[in-house]
Every structure is written in structure tokens, then in C-alpha cells.
Write a protein that holds these residues in place. Structure first.
Motif, PDB file in Angstrom:
ATOM      1  N   VAL A  30     -32.204  73.588  24.369  1.00 39.72           N
ATOM      2  CA  VAL A  30     -32.334  72.656  23.251  1.00 39.72           C
ATOM      3  C   VAL A  30     -31.082  72.777  22.396  1.00 39.72           C
ATOM      4  N   GLY A  31     -30.441  71.660  22.109  1.00 41.25           N
ATOM      5  CA  GLY A  31     -29.261  71.697  21.254  1.00 41.25           C
ATOM      6  C   GLY A  31     -28.326  70.546  21.538  1.00 41.25           C
ATOM      7  N   ARG A  32     -27.178  70.560  20.861  1.00 44.38           N
ATOM      8  CA  ARG A  32     -26.171  69.518  21.102  1.00 44.38           C
ATOM      9  C   ARG A  32     -25.616  69.674  22.509  1.00 44.38           C
ATOM     10  N   MET A  33     -25.460  68.549  23.181  1.00 43.71           N
ATOM     11  CA  MET A  33     -24.948  68.561  24.548  1.00 43.71           C
ATOM     12  C   MET A  33     -23.425  68.628  24.505  1.00 43.71           C
ATOM     13  N   MET A  34     -22.931  69.838  24.276  1.00 43.82           N
ATOM     14  CA  MET A  34     -21.501  70.106  24.214  1.00 43.82           C
ATOM     15  C   MET A  34     -21.186  71.210  25.211  1.00 43.82           C
ATOM     16  N   LYS A  35     -20.130  71.029  25.984  1.00 43.29           N
ATOM     17  CA  LYS A  35     -19.819  72.002  27.040  1.00 43.29           C
ATOM     18  C   LYS A  35     -19.574  73.399  26.490  1.00 43.29           C
ATOM     19  N   TYR A  36     -19.029  73.487  25.257  1.00 44.66           N
ATOM     20  CA  TYR A  36     -18.740  74.812  24.722  1.00 44.66           C
ATOM     21  C   TYR A  36     -20.002  75.602  24.370  1.00 44.66           C
ATOM     22  N   LYS A  37     -21.160  74.994  24.513  1.00 38.04           N
ATOM     23  CA  LYS A  37     -22.416  75.731  24.355  1.00 38.04           C
ATOM     24  C   LYS A  37     -22.887  76.352  25.674  1.00 38.04           C
ATOM     25  N   GLY A  38     -22.042  76.305  26.688  1.00 33.60           N
ATOM     26  CA  GLY A  38     -22.363  76.953  27.953  1.00 33.60           C
ATOM     27  C   GLY A  38     -23.102  76.079  28.943  1.00 33.60           C
ATOM     28  N   LEU A  39     -23.116  74.771  28.732  1.00 34.95           N
ATOM     29  CA  LEU A  39     -23.852  73.868  29.621  1.00 34.95           C
ATOM     30  C   LEU A  39     -23.382  73.947  31.078  1.00 34.95           C
ATOM     31  N   PRO A  40     -22.064  74.023  31.348  1.00 35.53           N
ATOM     32  CA  PRO A  40     -21.643  74.140  32.756  1.00 35.53           C
ATOM     33  C   PRO A  40     -22.194  75.391  33.435  1.00 35.53           C
ATOM     34  N   ILE A  41     -22.380  76.470  32.682  1.00 36.24           N
ATOM     35  CA  ILE A  41     -22.955  77.696  33.243  1.00 36.24           C
ATOM     36  C   ILE A  41     -24.379  77.438  33.719  1.00 36.24           C
ATOM     37  N   ILE A  42     -25.154  76.735  32.888  1.00 31.76           N
ATOM     38  CA  ILE A  42     -26.539  76.428  33.258  1.00 31.76           C
ATOM     39  C   ILE A  42     -26.578  75.552  34.510  1.00 31.76           C
ATOM     40  N   VAL A  43     -25.768  74.501  34.528  1.00 36.14           N
ATOM     41  CA  VAL A  43     -25.778  73.576  35.670  1.00 36.14           C
ATOM     42  C   VAL A  43     -25.343  74.290  36.948  1.00 36.14           C
ATOM     43  N   ASP A  44     -24.314  75.128  36.849  1.00 38.19           N
ATOM     44  CA  ASP A  44     -23.875  75.886  38.033  1.00 38.19           C
ATOM     45  C   ASP A  44     -24.981  76.806  38.532  1.00 38.19           C
ATOM     46  N   ALA A  45     -25.685  77.440  37.581  1.00 35.60           N
ATOM     47  CA  ALA A  45     -26.787  78.334  37.970  1.00 35.60           C
ATOM     48  C   ALA A  45     -27.894  77.563  38.672  1.00 35.60           C
ATOM     49  N   MET A  46     -28.203  76.352  38.175  1.00 32.81           N
ATOM     50  CA  MET A  46     -29.259  75.545  38.794  1.00 32.81           C
ATOM     51  C   MET A  46     -28.852  75.120  40.211  1.00 32.81           C
ATOM     52  N   ARG A  47     -27.577  74.821  40.390  1.00 34.42           N
ATOM     53  CA  ARG A  47     -27.102  74.472  41.739  1.00 34.42           C
ATOM     54  C   ARG A  47     -27.309  75.639  42.703  1.00 34.42           C
ATOM     55  N   ILE A  48     -26.995  76.844  42.240  1.00 38.97           N
ATOM     56  CA  ILE A  48     -27.155  78.025  43.096  1.00 38.97           C
ATOM     57  C   ILE A  48     -28.627  78.262  43.414  1.00 38.97           C
ATOM     58  N   LEU A  49     -29.497  78.108  42.395  1.00 35.55           N
ATOM     59  CA  LEU A  49     -30.940  78.285  42.636  1.00 35.55           C
ATOM     60  C   LEU A  49     -31.440  77.290  43.676  1.00 35.55           C
ATOM     61  N   SER A  50     -30.960  76.057  43.584  1.00 36.38           N
ATOM     62  CA  SER A  50     -31.379  75.034  44.548  1.00 36.38           C
ATOM     63  C   SER A  50     -30.893  75.379  45.953  1.00 36.38           C
ATOM     64  N   GLU A  51     -29.660  75.862  46.044  1.00 39.97           N
ATOM     65  CA  GLU A  51     -29.129  76.262  47.346  1.00 39.97           C
ATOM     66  C   GLU A  51     -29.905  77.429  47.939  1.00 39.97           C
ATOM     67  N   LYS A  52     -30.455  78.275  47.051  1.00 44.87           N
ATOM     68  CA  LYS A  52     -31.256  79.427  47.503  1.00 44.87           C
ATOM     69  C   LYS A  52     -32.715  79.042  47.744  1.00 44.87           C
ATOM     70  N   LYS A  53     -33.018  77.723  47.652  1.00 41.44           N
ATOM     71  CA  LYS A  53     -34.361  77.180  47.905  1.00 41.44           C
ATOM     72  C   LYS A  53     -35.399  77.625  46.884  1.00 41.44           C
ATOM     73  N   MET A  54     -34.961  78.020  45.682  1.00 38.30           N
ATOM     74  CA  MET A  54     -35.916  78.396  44.638  1.00 38.30           C
ATOM     75  C   MET A  54     -36.466  77.139  43.976  1.00 38.30           C
ATOM     76  N   ASP A  55     -37.759  77.095  43.760  1.00 37.47           N
ATOM     77  CA  ASP A  55     -38.373  75.968  43.066  1.00 37.47           C
ATOM     78  C   ASP A  55     -38.377  76.269  41.570  1.00 37.47           C
TER      79      ASP A  55
END
Length: 499
Positions: free
Chosen positions: A212-237
Motif C-alpha cells: 500500500v502506498g504511492r506507486m513510485m519505483k524508489y519505494k522498492g516496487l521493482p524488488i517486489i515484482v522481481d520476487a513475484m516473477r521468481i515465485l511464479s517460476e518456482k510454481k508457488m501459488d
């Protein structure tokens, strides 16, 4: 006490610092019985009535195209400064080092009241984002630091914020004054949670991660998206929900689509059901901004973990809002937002990259009960209400008021007005240079010129009225003189005839 709060953002713009000012105003008036006025730049669509305190909105430049959603206040707004001076504040508290603090210094010069400044955000990051690196950035930072050093009491919202302020050249003293949250302690009822989240695909037993917050990259948003990509690749739901809007929202949404992990939604947040989605699709949801506080509580109650990998934020109110609902956060080790967090006790700490976040979520993602336990400890250990936070600030206000009465701050009251004008000029020149369009400066100052013209016209009318009166008096005198001359002529003529 009469307390004047100044900030560069306020509804209709809602951000972390605007939220701080609104809660200060609310608690000071409704809980502590003080008189409050808030000074803030005016927005055309802004509505400034209906608050438990008075809001004085002053003229501003339209910079919303450049600094997404924000206008730049004109700190030399004579009429509004006069209105706040007539309020006779005992304390002036500014929450932004630019226009608000210049206005605060002018107010202090007129009233002699002590000036408090709170350092909320790493403004050097915002300046660099706006003007890049180089001379303009350095001059603007130097001016803002001078503004801060001119204040009588400097507060920071965390130790990390104080260290950042020092790194920018600040050499004075400061004290840590924690912000609170307006969420009451405890989770919201399940029926409200169900109603708020009913249109979203959130299966039971599948971990829900929340930002929850302003959608600004300096708040670490790319880190979250990269992590979600890895979770998806690892077949985690999982499901990852982004709540908020901002300048980088579209870029993050496109990145999620490029990774093939997005859940298609309409503008109002409803799911678009599409056949033939790949197995990696439908795990990331963007709701857009949500301003209803009860709905935000519902999302914090529904989620299993709050993701906030920001090294920009100096305090992270959203982390304590999550804690209010028994929701633990994932934070960057040694960041300001992670102050008070012990790993795997009342939160989780990671390195500043998507791989570290993904590794943690893969490890704990299957144990929802453990995440719940850590969240409950966060509720007990890091939660602080606005009532408690503002009461501490209020106590300090009282001390400063007494110190001011004893003449402790006398040396600051006589600072050169010429210097204030020069500081304002640097900020206004920076704004003008950024836009390369003098019309912004003209539009921002036009109201002052119109006010001056009105004053000149008023004086002209008064002078004209006085002139007419003088003419009438002169005409009357001429009449009297004329009568006297006629009388004298008669007398002289009579004497001549007798002789």
C-alpha cells in the motif's frame, strides 16, 4: 495554545505527510482542546471547509504535470500570511523544508513564535528525480538545509532520517519524534473484509502479499515484482495486491504483464475473466488508489504479509498501519522503516533485491500460521496511535512555548527579511528553470499583483475622494473670499464718493 501547521501537501492530495498534518490537527483540536490553523497550497478542486480546524489555502503554481499531482506553493502570499499572523500562533510547525518553511520563517518574524520543523522524507531523492544531478540540485538542497537550520527545534521521524539529514549537510541538533497511525488496534470484522475483497480472486489457503502506498519505483516496487516473477517460476501459488497510484504505476503494470503474472482488471478494480490464461497468469493485482480508511484496514486484515522494501521512506507509516491489523512486514535490513524490527519476531528482514525477498517468501509462504504469529507480535510491539504520538509532540510544544517566553530563541527572530526573499527566489527560480516556462512564475504571483493593484486602486479612490473634498473646501473658501472682496470694494467705493 494557538498552533499553526504548515505543509506543502493536503487534500485533495493525499500522501504520508498530508496524513500526518491531518492527524496532528485532529488530535490537537478534538483530543487536546487546542486551536489549530493549517496553511497549505491551494488546489482548484480543493475543498477546505469541514475540518475541525481552520485551513488557509494560499496561491500556488501549477506544477502537476511535472511533479505528479503536486502544486508548488507561493510562500510570499501576503494576504494569507496576514491571516495566519492574526491567528497569533504560539507555535509554528512546518512539515516541508521548501515553501512551508519559508512561510513559517516569515510568520515567526511577524509573531516572534518558535518555529518547529519535522523531517519526514528524503527530499534529496525527490529533488534529484525532478532536476537530475548537478548545480540546480545542490543549490536547492543547500537552500532547504539553510531553512531547516534556521528553525528553533528540528524533529526527525526516525534515527535513520536524522542520519540522512546529516548527510545532506545539516549540522544542528535534532530529536526523534515518532509518527503514529490512525488505524485502531485490531483486525476489522470478517464481513467487511469479505465485502471489500469479494471481486478479487483470493483463494483461501493461498498467501496474499500486500503493498500500500504511492506507486513510485524508489519505494522498492521493482524488488517486489522481481520476487513475484521468481515465485511464479518456482510454481508457488500466491496473490500479490498493489494498492495505490503514482507516477510509476503504468510502468510497473507493464512489467508485470511482460512477466506474464498479472491479473487483468478494469479501471474500477473488477476482474476481467479471460479464457486460456497461462499457468503463470493471474497472480498480481493492481487495485488503484483506495482512500477509504476502512477498506484499507480490510485489505491489511485480509493479507498474510505486507511487502515494503523501501530504503527511501524515513519512517513507513504503512508498516505500523499493517501492524495495527496484526500484519507483519517484509523490510530491507538497516532501512529506516525497519527500525524496531527483529527478524522473525515482529517482522522479516531481507537484502535489497528480489532474490532475497523471493527466498524468504518461498521459505515462510507455506506457513500462514507463523506469519500470523509474527503479525500479532508486531501489533503489540511497534504499533503507536496518533493520540499517543501527538501528545508527546504537544508536551514539547509546551516546553518550546515556555522557552520562547524566556527569550531563548530571541537571536533567531531578527534574521534578515532580505535573506528570506533571496531563499524564496532560489526556490522560485529553480521551479522556473525546471519548467523553462516563465508563465508558471507569472501565474503563481499574479494573485499577489492583483492584490497590490486592488490596494493601489483603493488608495487612488480614497485620494480622489479626499481631493474632491479639498476642491469643495477651496471652492467654499473662494466664495467667502469673493464675498469679502466685494464687501471691501463697496466700502472703498463709498469712501471715495464721500471724499
Amino acid at each position: 495554545m494557538n498552533i499553526c501547521l504548515l505543509n506543502d501537501s493536503f487534500p485533495p492530495v493525499i500522501d504520508g505527510v498530508a496524513n500526518v498534518v491531518m492527524n496532528y490537527g485532529r488530535v490537537l483540536t478534538q483530543e487536546l482542546g487546542e486551536n489549530v490553523v493549517v496553511g497549505t497550497p491551494r488546489y482548484p478542486e480543493g475543498k477546505y471547509d469541514g475540518y475541525p480546524y481552520r485551513v488557509v489555502a494560499y496561491p500556488s503554481f501549477d506544477t502537476t504535470d511535472f511533479v505528479k499531482g503536486y502544486r508548488t506553493g507561493n510562500p510570499l502570499s501576503i494576504r494569507e500570511i496576514a491571516q495566519m499572523a492574526e491567528f497569533e500562533p504560539d507555535i509554528i510547525h512546518t512539515h516541508c523544508p521548501a515553501a512551508s518553511t519559508i512561510m513559517g520563517r516569515i510568520l515567526r518574524k511577524q509573531t516572534g513564535s518558535p518555529l518547529v520543523f519535522t523531517y519526514h522524507t528524503k527530499f534529496d531523492v525527490d529533488i534529484a528525480r525532478a532536476v537530475g544531478e548537478g548545480f540546480l540540485k545542490q543549490e536547492t538542497i543547500k537552500t532547504m538545509i539553510s531553512n531547516i537550520e534556521a528553525c528553533d527545534d528540528v524533529w526527525v521521524v526516525s534515527e535513520g532520517a536524522g542520519e540522512n539529514l546529516r548527510s545532506l549537510g545539516y549540522e544542528g541538533e535534532y530529536r526523534v519524534m515518532n509518527n503514529g497511525v490512525d488505524f485502531p488496534k485490531g483486525r476489522i470484522p470478517q464481513d467487511i473484509v469479505a465485502e471489500t475483497t469479494k471481486d478479487f480472486d483470493l483463494p483461501e489457503g493461498v498467501p496474499v502479499f500486500l503493498f500500500v502506498g504511492r506507486m513510485m519505483k524508489y519505494k522498492g516496487l521493482p524488488i517486489i515484482v522481481d520476487a513475484m516473477r521468481i515465485l511464479s517460476e518456482k510454481k508457488m501459488d500466491y496473490r500479490c495486491v498493489f494498492v495505490g497510484g503514482g507516477a510509476d504505476a503504468a510502468e510497473m503494470q507493464q512489467l508485470v504483464k511482460d512477466y506474464g503474472i498479472s491479473l487483468d482488471v478494469t479501471e474500477d478494480g473488477n476482474i476481467v475473466h479471460t479464457e486460456g490464461k497461462s499457468e503463470m497468469t493471474g497472480k498480481v493485482i493492481f487495485t488503484g488508489p483506495i482512500h477509504d480508511r476502512e477498506k484499507l484496514r480490510a485489505w491489511n486484515t485480509r493479507a498474510d504479509l505486507f511487502l515494503f522494501p523501501s530504503v527511501y521512506d524515513t519512517n513507513g507509516i504503512v508498516v505500523r498501519e499493517a501492524a495495527a491489523c496484526g500484519l507483519a512486514s517484509v523490510l530491507i535490513k538497516d532501512s529506516c522503516a525497519a527500525e524496531g524490527i527483529t527478524h522473525d519476531r515482529n517482522g522479516f528482514l531481507i537484502e535489497e533485491n528480489g532474490e532475497s525477498m523471493a527466498e524468504l517468501l518461498l521459505e515462510i509462504g507455506k506457513d500462514l500460521a507463523h506469519m500470523d504469529e509474527v503479525g500479532l507480535r508486531a501489533m503489540d510491539e511497534i504499533y503507536i496511535s496518533w493520540e499517543d504520538a501527538v501528545k508527546v509532540a504537544h508536551d514539547r510544544y509546551g516546553e518550546l512555548h515556555e522557552m520562547s517566553g524566556a527569550g531563548v530563541f530571541g537571536h533567531r527572530k531578527h534574521q534578515s527579511l532580505e535573506y528570506l526573499i533571496k531563499s524564496t527566489g532560489i526556490i522560485l527560480d529553480s521551479t522556473e528553470m525546471i519548467f523553462d516556462a516563465p508563465r508558471y512564475f507569472y501565474e503563481g504571483m499574479r494573485e499577489n499583483f492583483e492584490e497590490f493593484e486592488e490596494s493601489v486602486e483603493e488608495r487612488r479612490i480614497k485620494f480622489s475622494d479626499r481631493l474632491e473634498k479639498i476642491k469643495e473646501e477651496i471652492a467654499e473658501d473662494f466664495e467667502n473670499i469673493s464675498d469679502d472682496i466685494s464687501e471691501m470694494r463697496k466700502k472703498i467705493s463709498g469712501q471715495s464718493e464721500n471724499e
